[in-house]
Design an enzyme around this catalytic site. Structure first.
Site, PDB file in Angstrom:
ATOM      1  N   HIS A 295       4.074   0.591   4.375  1.00  0.00           N
ATOM      2  CA  HIS A 295       2.703   0.329   3.914  1.00  0.00           C
ATOM      3  C   HIS A 295       1.670   0.643   4.994  1.00  0.00           C
ATOM      4  O   HIS A 295       0.475   0.668   4.700  1.00  0.00           O
ATOM      5  CB  HIS A 295       2.548  -1.101   3.384  1.00  0.00           C
TER       6      HIS A 295
ATOM      7  N   HIS B 212      -7.030  -1.342   7.827  1.00  0.00           N
ATOM      8  CA  HIS B 212      -6.098  -0.565   8.631  1.00  0.00           C
ATOM      9  C   HIS B 212      -6.209   0.925   8.278  1.00  0.00           C
ATOM     10  O   HIS B 212      -6.654   1.293   7.189  1.00  0.00           O
ATOM     11  CB  HIS B 212      -4.665  -1.044   8.379  1.00  0.00           C
TER      12      HIS B 212
ATOM     13  N   HIS C  97       0.801  -1.222   0.000  1.00  0.00           N
ATOM     14  CA  HIS C  97       0.000   0.000   0.000  1.00  0.00           C
ATOM     15  C   HIS C  97       0.832   1.270   0.000  1.00  0.00           C
ATOM     16  O   HIS C  97       0.290   2.366  -0.194  1.00  0.00           O
ATOM     17  CB  HIS C  97      -0.960  -0.002   1.190  1.00  0.00           C
TER      18      HIS C  97
ATOM     19  N   ASP D  46     -10.037  -0.155   3.573  1.00  0.00           N
ATOM     20  CA  ASP D  46      -8.900  -0.818   4.206  1.00  0.00           C
ATOM     21  C   ASP D  46      -9.284  -1.274   5.605  1.00  0.00           C
ATOM     22  O   ASP D  46     -10.040  -0.592   6.306  1.00  0.00           O
ATOM     23  CB  ASP D  46      -7.725   0.169   4.294  1.00  0.00           C
TER      24      ASP D  46
ATOM     25  N   ASP E 134      -7.093  -6.471   1.834  1.00  0.00           N
ATOM     26  CA  ASP E 134      -7.328  -6.972   3.189  1.00  0.00           C
ATOM     27  C   ASP E 134      -8.564  -6.343   3.831  1.00  0.00           C
ATOM     28  O   ASP E 134      -8.923  -6.666   4.967  1.00  0.00           O
ATOM     29  CB  ASP E 134      -6.094  -6.817   4.072  1.00  0.00           C
TER      30      ASP E 134
ATOM     31  N   ASP F  28      -3.565   3.085   8.067  1.00  0.00           N
ATOM     32  CA  ASP F  28      -2.414   3.575   7.307  1.00  0.00           C
ATOM     33  C   ASP F  28      -2.061   5.006   7.694  1.00  0.00           C
ATOM     34  O   ASP F  28      -1.637   5.810   6.858  1.00  0.00           O
ATOM     35  CB  ASP F  28      -2.673   3.467   5.793  1.00  0.00           C
TER      36      ASP F  28
ATOM     37  N   GLU G 281      -1.982  -5.025  -2.232  1.00  0.00           N
ATOM     38  CA  GLU G 281      -1.756  -6.053  -1.211  1.00  0.00           C
ATOM     39  C   GLU G 281      -2.221  -7.458  -1.610  1.00  0.00           C
ATOM     40  O   GLU G 281      -2.484  -8.293  -0.744  1.00  0.00           O
ATOM     41  CB  GLU G 281      -2.370  -5.647   0.138  1.00  0.00           C
TER      42      GLU G 281
ATOM     43  N   ASP H  78      -7.526  -1.708  -0.620  1.00  0.00           N
ATOM     44  CA  ASP H  78      -6.643  -2.740  -0.068  1.00  0.00           C
ATOM     45  C   ASP H  78      -7.445  -4.032   0.030  1.00  0.00           C
ATOM     46  O   ASP H  78      -8.505  -4.060   0.658  1.00  0.00           O
ATOM     47  CB  ASP H  78      -6.160  -2.302   1.318  1.00  0.00           C
TER      48      ASP H  78
END
Length: 306
Positions: free
Chosen positions: A143, A128, A104, A126, A231, A130, A278, A229
């Site tokens: 990332h 997360h 990312h 995402d 994930d 980030d 990712e 992303d």
């Protein structure tokens, strides 16, 4: 989408803590990206891959910020600078840049290219945030820092290669958060970004949340960037990612989210750029995460059941 899509591969794995995402662009292509886009009546051209240094040939700590740690910072700056140029050139040629990651950290390049001559908003799908900086990051992996970088937070303030001056915090929407570091949580709360957790999606439904995120990203901007992303999805749906977190979006929610983006774009012409990141083929099962990435990209660009 009426514009031609320009596919740009960014096989970066220097920002991640697990190897393999550098093969993501190839896996997505192999999974049939061009065919998916054609089925969506989208014309595409593939520009190939950026050249990315091999981790084994470089010192991860060769260049560091004043505080904290950011592994391979010099190499990340080099790659993202080149990617920003490619994205900006694609937009100038009236093409739509679709960037394939890679980890990312490449979002730093994509967003800087998209924001070179325009005020933009961003929607960040995402698990997360980030939103770490070299000072707050537990790992030093870039990332986990790209959104903080493009917003000029901490050591990224004023950096020519990272800080995107024409992206404002109030035009950023994080969608589907479920794994946030403590310092990162405080930084997000103290910022002007809008954040939606997976719990909020559970309570309200995916479409209202994405509609509100679109309102945030388009308010007073010339267009938006979509950062996706893989994930963000439930690991059972997308096993081939480096940092899976249980409790993610379902297959149908993911498609609905991007179909909502595409519908707004059809009505208002808002999409400026997008990246899908990712995908890690080493961790995947029968390339199904890469296949899902192709489907989701097509949904964002207008593919419909009817």
């Amino acid at each position: 989408m009426s514009r031609q899509v320009q596919i740009i591969g960014a096989p970066m794995d220097l920002g991640a803590n697990r190897r393999g995402v550098d093969m993501g662009p190839s896996a997505i292509r192999y999974a049939g990206l061009a065919a998916e886009l054609k089925d969506a009546s989208v014309e595409s051209v593939d520009s190939g891959d950026l050249v990315v240094p091999h981790a084994e040939e470089r010192d991860p700590d060769a260049e560091q910020p004043s505080e904290g740690r950011a592994k391979f910072l010099r190499e990340t700056a080099e790659v993202c600078t080149g990617l920003a140029d490619e994205v900006a050139d694609a937009i100038e040629a009236d093409s739509f840049p679709l960037v394939l990651g890679g980890d990312h950290s490449i979002a730093i390049g994509t967003i800087n290219g998209a924001a070179r001559d325009a005020d933009i908003g961003a929607i960040w799908f995402d698990a997360h945030g980030d939103f770490n900086t070299p000072k707050t990051s537990p790992s030093g992996n870039v990332h986990g820092m790209p959104l903080a970088a493009v917003l000029g937070i901490g050591d990224f303030a004023g950096t020519e290669w990272a800080n995107a001056d024409r992206l404002r915090e109030e035009n950023v929407a994080l969608v589907g958060l479920r794994s946030i570091d403590e310092a990162e949580r405080d930084a997000i709360k103290n910022s002007d970004v809008t954040a939606f957790t997976m719990s909020e999606i559970d309570e309200r439904g995916i479409t209202p949340v994405v509609e509100e995120a679109l309102d945030v990203a388009t308010d007073g901007t010339d267009g938006i960037h979509v950062s996706f992303d893989m994930d963000w999805l439930e690991p059972k749906e997308a096993p081939g990612v480096g940092t899976p977190v249980r409790g993610g979006a379902t297959y149908r929610e993911a498609h609905s989210a991007l179909e909502t983006v595409a519908e707004r774009d059809e009505n208002e012409d808002i999409l400026r750029s997008m990246e899908v990141v990712e995908v890690n083929p080493i961790l995947d099962e029968h390339n199904e995460t890469a296949e899902l990435a192709t489907e989701l990209a097509a949904s964002a660009l207008g593919k419909r059941i009817l």
